[in-house]
Design a protein around this motif. Structure first.
Motif, PDB file in Angstrom:
ATOM      1  N   ARG A   1       0.800  -1.216   0.000  1.00  0.00           N
ATOM      2  CA  ARG A   1       0.000   0.000   0.000  1.00  0.00           C
ATOM      3  C   ARG A   1       0.838   1.274   0.000  1.00  0.00           C
ATOM      4  NH1 ARG A   1      -5.239  -0.166  -0.872  1.00  0.00           N
ATOM      5  NH2 ARG A   1      -5.707   1.335   0.725  1.00  0.00           N
ATOM      6  N   HIS A   2       2.131   1.182   0.190  1.00  0.00           N
ATOM      7  CA  HIS A   2       2.998   2.347   0.238  1.00  0.00           C
ATOM      8  C   HIS A   2       3.539   2.655  -1.151  1.00  0.00           C
ATOM      9  CE1 HIS A   2       2.922   2.363   4.587  1.00  0.00           C
ATOM     10  NE2 HIS A   2       3.159   1.057   4.560  1.00  0.00           N
ATOM     11  N   LEU A   3       3.552   3.938  -1.496  1.00  0.00           N
ATOM     12  CA  LEU A   3       3.994   4.315  -2.840  1.00  0.00           C
ATOM     13  C   LEU A   3       5.480   4.061  -3.059  1.00  0.00           C
ATOM     14  CD1 LEU A   3       1.964   7.572  -3.488  1.00  0.00           C
ATOM     15  CD2 LEU A   3       1.738   5.395  -4.632  1.00  0.00           C
ATOM     16  N   THR A   4       6.289   4.198  -2.020  1.00  0.00           N
ATOM     17  CA  THR A   4       7.723   3.953  -2.211  1.00  0.00           C
ATOM     18  C   THR A   4       7.995   2.478  -2.504  1.00  0.00           C
ATOM     19  OG1 THR A   4       7.957   3.778   0.189  1.00  0.00           O
ATOM     20  CG2 THR A   4       8.494   5.892  -0.813  1.00  0.00           C
ATOM     21  N   ARG A   5       7.269   1.595  -1.856  1.00  0.00           N
ATOM     22  CA  ARG A   5       7.437   0.167  -2.142  1.00  0.00           C
ATOM     23  C   ARG A   5       6.918  -0.171  -3.530  1.00  0.00           C
ATOM     24  NH1 ARG A   5       5.815  -2.213   3.766  1.00  0.00           N
ATOM     25  NH2 ARG A   5       7.643  -1.388   4.815  1.00  0.00           N
TER      26      ARG A   5
ATOM     27  N   ILE B  88      12.448   5.227 -20.256  1.00  0.00           N
ATOM     28  CA  ILE B  88      11.034   5.230 -19.876  1.00  0.00           C
ATOM     29  C   ILE B  88      10.873   4.893 -18.401  1.00  0.00           C
ATOM     30  CG2 ILE B  88       8.843   4.004 -20.230  1.00  0.00           C
ATOM     31  CD1 ILE B  88       9.632   3.819 -23.198  1.00  0.00           C
ATOM     32  N   THR B  89      11.662   3.958 -17.901  1.00  0.00           N
ATOM     33  CA  THR B  89      11.597   3.593 -16.488  1.00  0.00           C
ATOM     34  C   THR B  89      11.968   4.763 -15.591  1.00  0.00           C
ATOM     35  OG1 THR B  89      12.123   1.306 -17.025  1.00  0.00           O
ATOM     36  CG2 THR B  89      12.492   1.994 -14.761  1.00  0.00           C
ATOM     37  N   MET B  90      12.974   5.521 -15.982  1.00  0.00           N
ATOM     38  CA  MET B  90      13.354   6.684 -15.167  1.00  0.00           C
ATOM     39  C   MET B  90      12.267   7.755 -15.196  1.00  0.00           C
ATOM     40  SD  MET B  90      15.987   6.048 -13.540  1.00  0.00           S
ATOM     41  CE  MET B  90      15.686   4.308 -13.484  1.00  0.00           C
ATOM     42  N   GLY B  91      11.581   7.910 -16.326  1.00  0.00           N
ATOM     43  CA  GLY B  91      10.462   8.858 -16.390  1.00  0.00           C
ATOM     44  C   GLY B  91       9.318   8.429 -15.484  1.00  0.00           C
ATOM     45  N   VAL B  92       8.990   7.146 -15.511  1.00  0.00           N
ATOM     46  CA  VAL B  92       7.927   6.625 -14.638  1.00  0.00           C
ATOM     47  C   VAL B  92       8.341   6.745 -13.181  1.00  0.00           C
ATOM     48  CG1 VAL B  92       6.701   4.514 -13.984  1.00  0.00           C
ATOM     49  CG2 VAL B  92       6.926   5.125 -16.377  1.00  0.00           C
ATOM     50  N   ALA B  93       9.602   6.475 -12.882  1.00  0.00           N
ATOM     51  CA  ALA B  93      10.083   6.587 -11.500  1.00  0.00           C
ATOM     52  C   ALA B  93       9.998   8.030 -11.012  1.00  0.00           C
ATOM     53  CB  ALA B  93      11.515   6.075 -11.398  1.00  0.00           C
ATOM     54  N   ALA B  94      10.343   8.981 -11.864  1.00  0.00           N
ATOM     55  CA  ALA B  94      10.236  10.387 -11.471  1.00  0.00           C
ATOM     56  C   ALA B  94       8.782  10.768 -11.226  1.00  0.00           C
ATOM     57  CB  ALA B  94      10.843  11.278 -12.550  1.00  0.00           C
ATOM     58  N   PHE B  95       7.867  10.267 -12.059  1.00  0.00           N
ATOM     59  CA  PHE B  95       6.448  10.557 -11.874  1.00  0.00           C
ATOM     60  C   PHE B  95       5.926   9.965 -10.569  1.00  0.00           C
ATOM     61  CE2 PHE B  95       1.967   9.368 -12.635  1.00  0.00           C
ATOM     62  CZ  PHE B  95       1.440  10.659 -12.718  1.00  0.00           C
ATOM     63  N   VAL B  96       6.297   8.721 -10.277  1.00  0.00           N
ATOM     64  CA  VAL B  96       5.841   8.088  -9.036  1.00  0.00           C
ATOM     65  C   VAL B  96       6.457   8.787  -7.827  1.00  0.00           C
ATOM     66  CG1 VAL B  96       5.856   5.942  -7.713  1.00  0.00           C
ATOM     67  CG2 VAL B  96       5.336   5.898 -10.131  1.00  0.00           C
ATOM     68  N   LEU B  97       7.699   9.232  -7.936  1.00  0.00           N
ATOM     69  CA  LEU B  97       8.298   9.993  -6.834  1.00  0.00           C
ATOM     70  C   LEU B  97       7.561  11.309  -6.612  1.00  0.00           C
ATOM     71  CD1 LEU B  97      12.140   9.477  -7.210  1.00  0.00           C
ATOM     72  CD2 LEU B  97      10.703   8.829  -5.286  1.00  0.00           C
ATOM     73  N   ALA B  98       7.146  11.968  -7.688  1.00  0.00           N
ATOM     74  CA  ALA B  98       6.372  13.202  -7.543  1.00  0.00           C
ATOM     75  C   ALA B  98       5.030  12.920  -6.881  1.00  0.00           C
ATOM     76  CB  ALA B  98       6.178  13.859  -8.903  1.00  0.00           C
ATOM     77  N   LEU B  99       4.386  11.814  -7.256  1.00  0.00           N
ATOM     78  CA  LEU B  99       3.128  11.438  -6.602  1.00  0.00           C
ATOM     79  C   LEU B  99       3.343  11.126  -5.128  1.00  0.00           C
ATOM     80  CD1 LEU B  99       1.371   9.093  -9.169  1.00  0.00           C
ATOM     81  CD2 LEU B  99       0.712  11.394  -8.528  1.00  0.00           C
ATOM     82  N   THR B 100       4.437  10.458  -4.827  1.00  0.00           N
ATOM     83  CA  THR B 100       4.740  10.128  -3.434  1.00  0.00           C
ATOM     84  C   THR B 100       4.968  11.384  -2.613  1.00  0.00           C
ATOM     85  OG1 THR B 100       5.772   8.092  -4.190  1.00  0.00           O
ATOM     86  CG2 THR B 100       6.282   8.794  -1.960  1.00  0.00           C
ATOM     87  N   TYR B 101       5.717  12.318  -3.163  1.00  0.00           N
ATOM     88  CA  TYR B 101       5.981  13.559  -2.448  1.00  0.00           C
ATOM     89  C   TYR B 101       4.689  14.342  -2.243  1.00  0.00           C
ATOM     90  CZ  TYR B 101       7.756  18.203  -1.403  1.00  0.00           C
ATOM     91  OH  TYR B 101       7.985  19.410  -0.824  1.00  0.00           O
ATOM     92  N   ARG B 102       3.849  14.405  -3.278  1.00  0.00           N
ATOM     93  CA  ARG B 102       2.575  15.129  -3.148  1.00  0.00           C
ATOM     94  C   ARG B 102       1.683  14.459  -2.120  1.00  0.00           C
ATOM     95  NH1 ARG B 102       0.204  19.803  -3.232  1.00  0.00           N
ATOM     96  NH2 ARG B 102      -1.897  19.713  -3.999  1.00  0.00           N
ATOM     97  N   SER B 103       1.632  13.140  -2.110  1.00  0.00           N
ATOM     98  CA  SER B 103       0.834  12.427  -1.123  1.00  0.00           C
ATOM     99  C   SER B 103       1.371  12.674   0.286  1.00  0.00           C
ATOM    100  CB  SER B 103       0.842  10.938  -1.435  1.00  0.00           C
ATOM    101  OG  SER B 103       0.202  10.224  -0.423  1.00  0.00           O
TER     102      SER B 103
END
Length: 156
Positions: free
Chosen positions: A25-29, A83-98
């Protein structure tokens, strides 16, 4: 072609660990799970590309290799890494916003919004009393483009 079992076991372990982390359930995981699965897929593409060989340049040889290496595999893996680094940056931005939304509970009021919300309706009407009236001599019935047409006089 011989199948390297050790590499396939490593790929299977990376995929299974990635799926396990994606189910958390954690975004970082979840991000770590995405990264593990993408690395496993990159290894799988590399394994499917076959053995290494000569550089894919005409007339160049490397050691005792008799076949030419496939450059498509390397290009696909490089694209997948980007592409993986782009997705990782997007998920990190979502994690930070959350994180920002869930840990900061008190949102401060904007002073201008507070001042406007405390004013009554008559105060707002008083603000408009000192403004000049709109100029009624300007022709606003027809667009300006039609006034420039030849043979059109307009309403002047």
């Amino acid at each position: 072609m011989t199948v390297p079992i050790f590499s396939l076991v490593i790929i299977g372990g990376l995929v299974s660990a990635g799926v396990y982390l994606l189910l958390e359930r954690h975004l970082t995981r979840m991000l770590l799970g995405l990264l593990l699965i993408s690395n496993a897929i990159n290894l799988l593409i590399l394994m499917a590309g076959g053995r290494s060989g000569n550089p894919p340049v005409r007339g160049r040889t490397s050691g005792e290799n008799t076949t030419t290496a496939d450059p498509l595999v390397q290009a696909l893996i490089l694209t997948a890494i980007v592409i993986t680094m782009g997705v990782a940056a997007f998920v990190l931005a979502l994690t930070y916003r959350s994180y920002r939304l869930n840990t900061i509970e008190e949102v401060s009021n904007d002073p201008e919004d507070t001042r406007v919300s405390q004013r009554s309706g008559s105060d707002v009407i008083d603000d408009f009393e000192g403004l000049p009236e709109p100029d009624s001599s300007i022709d606003t019935d027809l667009p300006d483009e039609l006034d420039a047409l030849p043979g059109h006089q307009g309403s002047r």
